[in-house]
Write a protein that holds these residues in place. Structure first.
Motif, PDB file in Angstrom:
ATOM      1  N   MET A   1      50.489  -9.654-121.997  1.00 15.29           N
ATOM      2  CA  MET A   1      49.292  -9.277-121.256  1.00 15.29           C
ATOM      3  C   MET A   1      48.255  -8.777-122.261  1.00 15.29           C
ATOM      4  SD  MET A   1      48.885  -6.906-117.862  1.00 15.29           S
ATOM      5  CE  MET A   1      49.772  -5.510-118.450  1.00 15.29           C
ATOM      6  N   SER A   2      47.007  -9.177-122.060  1.00 12.84           N
ATOM      7  CA  SER A   2      45.953  -8.811-122.995  1.00 12.84           C
ATOM      8  C   SER A   2      45.558  -7.342-122.826  1.00 12.84           C
ATOM      9  CB  SER A   2      44.728  -9.696-122.784  1.00 12.84           C
ATOM     10  OG  SER A   2      44.125  -9.397-121.545  1.00 12.84           O
ATOM     11  N   GLN A   3      44.972  -6.805-123.855  1.00 12.95           N
ATOM     12  CA  GLN A   3      44.533  -5.398-123.839  1.00 12.95           C
ATOM     13  C   GLN A   3      43.463  -5.185-122.772  1.00 12.95           C
ATOM     14  OE1 GLN A   3      46.152  -3.347-125.759  1.00 12.95           O
ATOM     15  NE2 GLN A   3      45.034  -1.484-125.324  1.00 12.95           N
ATOM     16  N   GLU A   4      42.611  -6.171-122.578  1.00 14.70           N
ATOM     17  CA  GLU A   4      41.555  -6.073-121.572  1.00 14.70           C
ATOM     18  C   GLU A   4      42.143  -5.975-120.164  1.00 14.70           C
ATOM     19  OE1 GLU A   4      37.846  -8.757-119.897  1.00 14.70           O
ATOM     20  OE2 GLU A   4      38.716  -9.213-121.847  1.00 14.70           O
ATOM     21  N   ARG A   5      43.176  -6.773-119.894  1.00 17.39           N
ATOM     22  CA  ARG A   5      43.809  -6.756-118.569  1.00 17.39           C
ATOM     23  C   ARG A   5      44.515  -5.431-118.308  1.00 17.39           C
ATOM     24  NH1 ARG A   5      43.509  -8.092-113.428  1.00 17.39           N
ATOM     25  NH2 ARG A   5      45.545  -8.280-112.495  1.00 17.39           N
ATOM     26  N   ILE A   6      45.086  -4.824-119.345  1.00 16.72           N
ATOM     27  CA  ILE A   6      45.770  -3.537-119.188  1.00 16.72           C
ATOM     28  C   ILE A   6      44.805  -2.488-118.643  1.00 16.72           C
ATOM     29  CG2 ILE A   6      46.765  -1.606-120.489  1.00 16.72           C
ATOM     30  CD1 ILE A   6      48.183  -3.648-122.221  1.00 16.72           C
ATOM     31  N   TYR A   7      43.570  -2.485-119.145  1.00 17.90           N
ATOM     32  CA  TYR A   7      42.594  -1.496-118.696  1.00 17.90           C
ATOM     33  C   TYR A   7      42.040  -1.808-117.316  1.00 17.90           C
ATOM     34  CZ  TYR A   7      42.667   0.551-123.329  1.00 17.90           C
ATOM     35  OH  TYR A   7      43.061   1.178-124.488  1.00 17.90           O
ATOM     36  N   LYS A   8      42.150  -3.047-116.861  1.00 15.31           N
ATOM     37  CA  LYS A   8      41.637  -3.415-115.547  1.00 15.31           C
ATOM     38  C   LYS A   8      42.671  -3.240-114.436  1.00 15.31           C
ATOM     39  CE  LYS A   8      38.008  -6.543-116.959  1.00 15.31           C
ATOM     40  NZ  LYS A   8      37.433  -7.881-116.840  1.00 15.31           N
ATOM     41  N   VAL A   9      43.944  -3.159-114.782  1.00 14.26           N
ATOM     42  CA  VAL A   9      44.998  -3.049-113.764  1.00 14.26           C
ATOM     43  C   VAL A   9      44.996  -1.666-113.133  1.00 14.26           C
ATOM     44  CG1 VAL A   9      47.499  -3.027-113.416  1.00 14.26           C
ATOM     45  CG2 VAL A   9      46.448  -4.849-114.727  1.00 14.26           C
ATOM     46  N   LEU A  10      45.033  -0.610-113.940  1.00 18.25           N
ATOM     47  CA  LEU A  10      45.072   0.754-113.416  1.00 18.25           C
ATOM     48  C   LEU A  10      43.648   1.259-113.206  1.00 18.25           C
ATOM     49  CD1 LEU A  10      47.841   2.402-115.606  1.00 18.25           C
ATOM     50  CD2 LEU A  10      48.061   1.397-113.346  1.00 18.25           C
ATOM     51  N   LEU A  11      43.334   1.661-111.981  1.00 26.49           N
ATOM     52  CA  LEU A  11      41.989   2.148-111.682  1.00 26.49           C
ATOM     53  C   LEU A  11      41.908   3.670-111.695  1.00 26.49           C
ATOM     54  CD1 LEU A  11      41.093  -0.303-108.792  1.00 26.49           C
ATOM     55  CD2 LEU A  11      40.583  -0.508-111.226  1.00 26.49           C
ATOM     56  N   GLY A  12      43.035   4.348-111.493  1.00 26.95           N
ATOM     57  CA  GLY A  12      43.034   5.805-111.547  1.00 26.95           C
ATOM     58  C   GLY A  12      44.205   6.378-110.773  1.00 26.95           C
ATOM     59  N   PRO A  13      44.487   7.655-110.977  1.00 28.76           N
ATOM     60  CA  PRO A  13      45.567   8.295-110.227  1.00 28.76           C
ATOM     61  C   PRO A  13      45.125   8.611-108.799  1.00 28.76           C
ATOM     62  CG  PRO A  13      44.536   9.870-111.670  1.00 28.76           C
ATOM     63  CD  PRO A  13      43.889   8.551-111.962  1.00 28.76           C
ATOM     64  N   VAL A  14      46.084   8.645-107.898  1.00 30.00           N
ATOM     65  CA  VAL A  14      45.828   9.041-106.513  1.00 30.00           C
ATOM     66  C   VAL A  14      46.192  10.513-106.399  1.00 30.00           C
ATOM     67  CG1 VAL A  14      46.490   8.707-104.113  1.00 30.00           C
ATOM     68  CG2 VAL A  14      46.260   6.742-105.621  1.00 30.00           C
ATOM     69  N   VAL A  15      45.229  11.327-105.993  1.00 33.63           N
ATOM     70  CA  VAL A  15      45.452  12.763-105.860  1.00 33.63           C
ATOM     71  C   VAL A  15      45.492  13.096-104.373  1.00 33.63           C
ATOM     72  CG1 VAL A  15      44.588  15.048-106.424  1.00 33.63           C
ATOM     73  CG2 VAL A  15      44.238  13.164-108.018  1.00 33.63           C
ATOM     74  N   SER A  16      46.692  13.355-103.868  1.00 38.62           N
ATOM     75  CA  SER A  16      46.869  13.717-102.465  1.00 38.62           C
ATOM     76  C   SER A  16      48.144  14.549-102.346  1.00 38.62           C
ATOM     77  CB  SER A  16      46.972  12.465-101.594  1.00 38.62           C
ATOM     78  OG  SER A  16      48.144  11.743-101.906  1.00 38.62           O
ATOM     79  N   GLU A  17      48.349  15.124-101.182  1.00 33.80           N
ATOM     80  CA  GLU A  17      49.560  15.910-100.967  1.00 33.80           C
ATOM     81  C   GLU A  17      50.799  15.026-101.029  1.00 33.80           C
ATOM     82  OE1 GLU A  17      49.616  18.514 -97.580  1.00 33.80           O
ATOM     83  OE2 GLU A  17      47.513  19.054 -97.853  1.00 33.80           O
ATOM     84  N   LYS A  18      50.698  13.823-100.466  1.00 38.64           N
ATOM     85  CA  LYS A  18      51.833  12.907-100.475  1.00 38.64           C
ATOM     86  C   LYS A  18      52.181  12.477-101.901  1.00 38.64           C
ATOM     87  CE  LYS A  18      53.468   8.746 -98.205  1.00 38.64           C
ATOM     88  NZ  LYS A  18      53.144   7.653 -97.285  1.00 38.64           N
ATOM     89  N   ALA A  19      51.168  12.226-102.719  1.00 39.74           N
ATOM     90  CA  ALA A  19      51.405  11.840-104.110  1.00 39.74           C
ATOM     91  C   ALA A  19      52.016  12.995-104.898  1.00 39.74           C
ATOM     92  CB  ALA A  19      50.105  11.378-104.755  1.00 39.74           C
TER      93      ALA A  19
END
Length: 98
Positions: free
Chosen positions: A1-19
């Motif tokens: 997997m390319s370095q560019e794709r690695i940065y596009k896959v994860l958009l951010g952490p989910v911050v919630s009580e369930k998480a």
């Protein structure tokens, strides 16, 4: 997997009580991911970006809610999230270092 794709896959952490409960109970981290991301891509991205070992990845689609506005019915966007189980002894710290 390319370095560019690695940065596009994860958009951010989910911050919630369930998480937070999932993190405490099962050594899991929850991420918002790209709509076309696969389990293998999420696993590779987490291992590359955070230098950790991933045991398991579960992905689910979150359907956007239909909301009523003064202009009629509207719909929030659908999105995808991933529950990433880290191996024993591994940890991801999201705290910002200054």
């Amino acid at each position: 997997m390319s370095q560019e794709r690695i940065y596009k896959v994860l958009l951010g952490p989910v911050v919630s009580e369930k998480a937070a409960a999932a993190g405490e109970a099962g050594n899991q981290v929850v991420f918002k991911v790209a709509a076309d991301a696969t389990k293998l891509e999420v696993k590779a991205a987490v291992q590359a970006l955070f230098d950790t070992k991933v045991e398991q990845v579960r992905i689910l689609n979150v359907k956007g809610k239909t909301k009523r506005t003064r202009y009629g019915l509207g719909k929030r966007s659908d999105w995808k999230k991933a529950y990433v189980r880290l191996e024993q002894g591994q940890d991801i710290d999201f705290a910002v270092a200054e």
